[in-house]
Design an enzyme around this catalytic site. Structure first.
Site, PDB file in Angstrom:
ATOM      1  CD  GLU A 293      -3.307  -0.049   2.068  1.00  0.00           C
ATOM      2  OE1 GLU A 293      -4.443  -0.502   1.865  1.00  0.00           O
ATOM      3  OE2 GLU A 293      -2.938   0.341   3.187  1.00  0.00           O
TER       4      GLU A 293
ATOM      5  CG  HIS B  81       7.140 -29.743  -0.593  1.00  0.00           C
ATOM      6  ND1 HIS B  81       7.640 -31.011  -0.845  1.00  0.00           N
ATOM      7  CD2 HIS B  81       7.881 -29.243   0.426  1.00  0.00           C
ATOM      8  CE1 HIS B  81       8.634 -31.258   0.004  1.00  0.00           C
ATOM      9  NE2 HIS B  81       8.805 -30.189   0.788  1.00  0.00           N
TER      10      HIS B  81
ATOM     11  CE  LYS C 205     -12.395   1.660   1.280  1.00  0.00           C
ATOM     12  NZ  LYS C 205     -11.730   2.619   2.159  1.00  0.00           N
TER      13      LYS C 205
END
Ligand code: PA5
Length: 446
Positions: free
Chosen positions: A287, A308, A422
């Protein structure tokens, strides 16, 4: 003290190439210290550790005691910076099987408000239905949808189960001093509340009540956490010479690697308990840096588990990556590998060794293989996984992030990109005030 080793990145960036950034790091330190950088109204984290007083720690602990006494479970409602720091420290310090071994001495700490999963919230409320639970509602803006949605559900449930008077005692708000719905609600209901300082952004807030209260409620030593951060604040200060300053070295090495085409940094751990430290770190760096078309992409893996799965990609995939390994020198417990008469698994060559020795050889073997495969490796080591060393690690990363963002020439402290989803979500949900956006988005969707 935390140690940083850059030598295994030397094939791509030499010590001299890192050292070449000394003057730019000095300028970055100066910009942070003098508050002349972009986003300079969010520099409260810089000297936060040294500003924390014993009285403040005592106040946090006193509130934590109330919750610890009155609750079997405490739900921490928050997202992003209002969630990841507490989650990371608690997971790093608590028993790996806390759910199963909880002896009733500490309340179970649960997290909500960091997703909108209906099943998650349903199952949480179901789990809490017979519990004496409390809530810590954390939101700086006080208006974040995920958190507000979970808090409304939890507040109602808490009041119904425990009555309004007890609910008032076991709900604590951590939010802005004046603004936002969380502040309005806390003041109206008379909840105990703590203030998130205006000048500390969410992802830099773990050493404010945002992190300290949940960590204290979980039963961990916040004074030691703060002490570790204070020591690291000194160790990374602008006055510490570049060559001895771990945050300056890390920031310079990352920038050198980035300019050499290493666009992805993978944070590696060899302790499952560090998983959420990586999540916190990804938010801090992601961020802060990822804007204006710039920034190292922060990724993470848990080794040896992910050797793995992602191990193949790291060893032989596109060579745009570097790794930063967090190594813990001493585990908290000792477990020796037993000998077996039949030796059916052929593992007697390990008999008598500590499990950690096997882990350390996996770490060393992986480092050699990945460096041979063209992946520069940085290594951060801490002697123990305790509150003190976590405090060091947290401040080290914060300072390095602040410095690296100056090298990148981005504002470390805003997050304009987070708003895009948003706006669309509110428009799609028909939130009052979003009528124009609703119209536009409906047209786009056809
Ligand atoms: O780092 C940040 O600023 C964000 O991750 C915020 O912490 C997150 O969006 C939550 O915001 P708030 O605390 O206002 O609810």
């Amino acid at each position: 003290m935390l140690k940083l080793d850059l030598t295994k990145a030397a094939a791509v960036v030499s010590a001299a190439e890192v050292a070449a950034y000394e003057s730019r790091i000095a300028a970055a330190q100066k910009a942070l210290e003098e508050g002349t950088c972009a986003g300079n109204d969010f520099l409260g984290w810089l000297h936060l550790p040294s500003s924390i007083t014993p009285e403040f720690i005592a106040e946090i602990k006193a509130t934590a005691e109330v919750l610890r006494k009155e609750c079997d479970a405490v739900v921490v409602a928050g997202i992003g910076g209002s969630y990841l720091g507490a989650k990371a420290v608690i997971e790093a310090l608590q028993n790996s099987f806390q759910w199963l071994v909880n002896d009733g001495k500490n309340p179970t700490i649960l997290f909500a408000g960091n997703n909108i999963g209906e099943d998650y919230l349903f199952e949480l409320t179901q789990y809490l239905s017979d519990k004496r639970f409390g809530v810590i509602n954390i939101s700086k803006s006080g208006t974040t949808t995920e958190t507000a949605l979970a808090f409304r559900l939890l507040k109602k449930q808490c009041e119904q189960q425990r009555g309004k008077d007890v609910a008032r005692k076991v709900i604590v708000a951590i939010t802005d001093a004046k603004r936002g719905a969380a502040r309005t609600c806390a003041d109206k209901e008379g909840y105990k509340s703590f203030i998130i300082p205006d000048n500390v952004g969410g992802r830099f807030s773990v050493l404010t009540p945002v992190g300290l209260l949940p960590i204290a409620v979980a039963g961990f030593d916040i004074a030691q956490l703060v002490k570790g951060a204070q020591d690291m604040e000194q160790a990374t200060a602008a006055t510490v010479p570049f060559a001895e300053n771990p945050a300056a070295q890390y920031a310079a090495a990352r920038y050198a690697l980035y300019t050499a085409g290493k666009k992805i940094e993978i944070l590696v751990n060899y302790q499952p308990k560090l998983h959420y430290i990586s999540e916190w770190w990804k938010q801090l760096f992601g961020e802060s840096e990822g804007k204006d078309g710039k920034g190292i992409y922060p990724a993470s893996v848990d080794f040896t588990t992910d050797l793995h799965s992602m191990g193949q990609w790291i060893q032989q995939g596109e060579r745009t990556i570097f790794e930063t390994v967090i190594s813990v020198e001493q585990p908290e417990h000792e477990l020796l590998f037993p000998s077996d008469e039949e030796n059916l698994d052929g593992l007697n060559f390990l008999a008598g060794k500590r499990v950690d020795e096997v882990n350390k050889m996996a770490e060393l073997g992986t480092q050699i293989a990945h460096v041979d495969g063209g992946v520069p490796n940085l290594r951060i080591s801490i002697s123990r996984l305790d509150a003190y060393h976590l405090g060091q690690l947290i401040y080290f990363f914060e300072r390095a992030c602040g410095l690296h963002c100056q090298l990148l020439d981005v504002n470390a402290f805003n997050q304009p990109g987070v708003e895009a989803y948003k706006k669309n979500m509110f428009a799609l949900l028909g939130k009052p005030g979003y009528e124009k956006e609703t119209e536009e988005i409906r047209k786009r969707l056809g």
